[in-house]
Design a protein around this motif. Structure first.
Motif, PDB file in Angstrom:
ATOM      1  N   ARG A   4       6.171  43.295  10.238  1.00  0.00           N
ATOM      2  CA  ARG A   4       6.198  42.828  11.622  1.00  0.00           C
ATOM      3  C   ARG A   4       5.341  43.736  12.511  1.00  0.00           C
ATOM      4  O   ARG A   4       4.647  43.278  13.411  1.00  0.00           O
ATOM      5  N   GLY A   5       5.376  45.032  12.238  1.00  0.00           N
ATOM      6  CA  GLY A   5       4.564  45.995  12.994  1.00  0.00           C
ATOM      7  C   GLY A   5       3.082  45.771  12.763  1.00  0.00           C
ATOM      8  O   GLY A   5       2.270  45.843  13.694  1.00  0.00           O
ATOM      9  N   GLN A   7       1.680  42.951  11.860  1.00  0.00           N
ATOM     10  CA  GLN A   7       1.335  41.682  12.516  1.00  0.00           C
ATOM     11  C   GLN A   7       1.073  41.907  14.009  1.00  0.00           C
ATOM     12  O   GLN A   7       0.093  41.395  14.555  1.00  0.00           O
ATOM     13  N   THR A   8       1.927  42.657  14.637  1.00  0.00           N
ATOM     14  CA  THR A   8       1.778  42.942  16.068  1.00  0.00           C
ATOM     15  C   THR A   8       0.482  43.694  16.329  1.00  0.00           C
ATOM     16  O   THR A   8      -0.254  43.381  17.276  1.00  0.00           O
ATOM     17  N   ALA A  12      -2.716  42.280  18.483  1.00  0.00           N
ATOM     18  CA  ALA A  12      -3.209  43.038  19.637  1.00  0.00           C
ATOM     19  C   ALA A  12      -4.705  43.335  19.501  1.00  0.00           C
ATOM     20  O   ALA A  12      -5.465  43.216  20.474  1.00  0.00           O
TER      21      ALA A  12
END
Length: 76
Positions: A4-5, A7-8, A12
């Motif tokens: 998830r990190g 992906q973020t 960005a």
């Protein structure tokens, strides 16, 4: 870092890259529009200098610069 990190982080980075490219495209379009607005003046001056060439060194330099601007701006 979790999936998830990552992906973020990727989202960005892609968003920042997209914003940068959009900014560059907008700036280039604005510059071209500005040049087109000057074409009438530059073309009129260049045509006048071709019909009646300047006699002084300063006048010839101005005429050369106007002709170069006309070519750089892509004026007809």
């Amino acid at each position: 870092m979790t999936f998830r990190g990552w992906q973020t982080l990727i989202v960005a980075l892609v968003a920042a890259l997209g914003a940068g490219l959009a900014s560059i495209a907008y700036t280039n379009a604005s510059a071209r529009e500005s040049e087109r607005k000057w074409c009438g003046v530059v073309t009129t001056l260049d045509d006048a200098y071709e019909v009646t060439p300047p006699q002084t060194p300063a006048g010839r330099k101005i005429a050369e610069d106007i002709a170069r601007l006309r070519a750089d701006f892509g004026c007809p």
